[in-house]
Design a protein around this motif. Structure first.
Motif: not given
Ligand SMILES: C[S@@+](CC[C@H](N)C(=O)[O-])C[C@H]1O[C@@H](n2cnc3c(N)ncnc32)[C@H](O)[C@@H]1O
Length: 249
Positions: A191-216
């Motif tokens: 749980d400490s990996w999936i719920q507390n770290y990886y799930k919130p991290l995955e949820a940030r991927f889309d906005n992270f890519l958008k605000r960084n203009n999908f840079s390589e």
């Protein structure tokens, strides 16, 4: 932005920068027996935005020096501790963990969740041991093999990422060879990996890519994180963060 700036951008405004939980911070703390003692001096090294720092401050009578290399995370911690009325207990320090200038025997407790790997486990313990009082405690979490052998794919991945990964008995030996006695050991729950770290991290991927203009570079960072998450989902029976609590002799 450089790769490191992008990594900070991906991880800022999150509760944690690595696997862990309040429950497990408290479990590790329990092994130290320091809960009832007043006016403790603690350093939390590689504190990130301070998930565990806040837990320590809320549960101990202590002055905590929270150290990190990146001011972005320390700013977040300062805002949180202000909001929670913990500003008097948590002082942040912008410094590298390999360049600490604390006094000998300054601290009752050295804490470091998911961060000592930046120096290497043995090197970190050797560099920090002098800062701790005799009979003081060290509590560190470190990526650790759960089993003595494991599938080639995950062995090769981690040997590439962090060749110091090992089984707990070898890490404990390092502690013992460097003037510590083991007070407790456990490894972090899934749980400490999936719920507390990886799930919130995955949820940030889309906005992270958008605000960084999908840079390589941004896409590369997301891809690497996705690989790490997939491997964890496939092989979590074989590794976790081990939490090592040790007393200085
Ligand atoms: C995996 S994160 C863990 C953060 C936090 N302890 C947690 O569990 O949420 C590793 C932390 O080490 C910090 N760090 C990396 N290199 C460092 C260095 N040389 N000195 C101090 N902190 C460093 C990073 O900024 C990051 O906050």
């Amino acid at each position: 932005m450089t790769e490191i700036e992008l990594i900070i951008d991906l991880h800022k405004n999150s509760k944690r920068q690595g696997p862990g939980s309040e429950r497990e911070t408290l479990k590790a703390l329990d092994f130290t027996g320091l809960s009832g003692i007043n006016n403790l001096k603690i350093a939390d090294i590689g504190c990130g935005s301070g998930g565990q720092t806040i837990t320590l401050a809320q549960n101990l009578s202590a002055e905590i020096t929270a150290v990190d290399l990146f001011p972005e995370f320390l700013d977040e911690l300062n805002k949180k501790s202000e909001k929670l009325g913990l500003k008097g207990k948590i002082k942040t320090l912008h410094k590298s963990m390999d360049d600490l200038t604390f006094n000998n025997e300054e601290f009752d407790l050295l804490w470091s969740e998911g961060a000592i790997y930046n120096l290497g486990f043995k090197n970190g313990i050797q560099k920090w041991a002098d800062f701790l009082k005799v009979s003081g405690y060290l509590a560190v979490s470190e990526i650790t093999w759960i089993t003595n052998s494991r599938p080639k794919e995950i062995e090769e991945f981690w040997m590439q990422e962090y060749p110091e990964i090992d089984i707990a008995s070898n890490k404990i030996k390092i502690l013992e060879n460097n003037g510590f006695s083991l007070a407790g050991y456990f490894y972090l729950r899934k749980d400490s990996w999936i719920q507390n770290y990886y799930k919130p991290l995955e949820a940030r991927f889309d906005n992270f890519l958008k605000r960084n203009n999908f840079s390589e570079l941004a896409k590369k960072i997301v891809k690497e994180n996705k690989t790490e998450i997939e491997l964890y989902k496939k092989y979590n029976d074989y590794y976790s963060y081990g939490f090592y609590i040790a007393k200085k002799n």
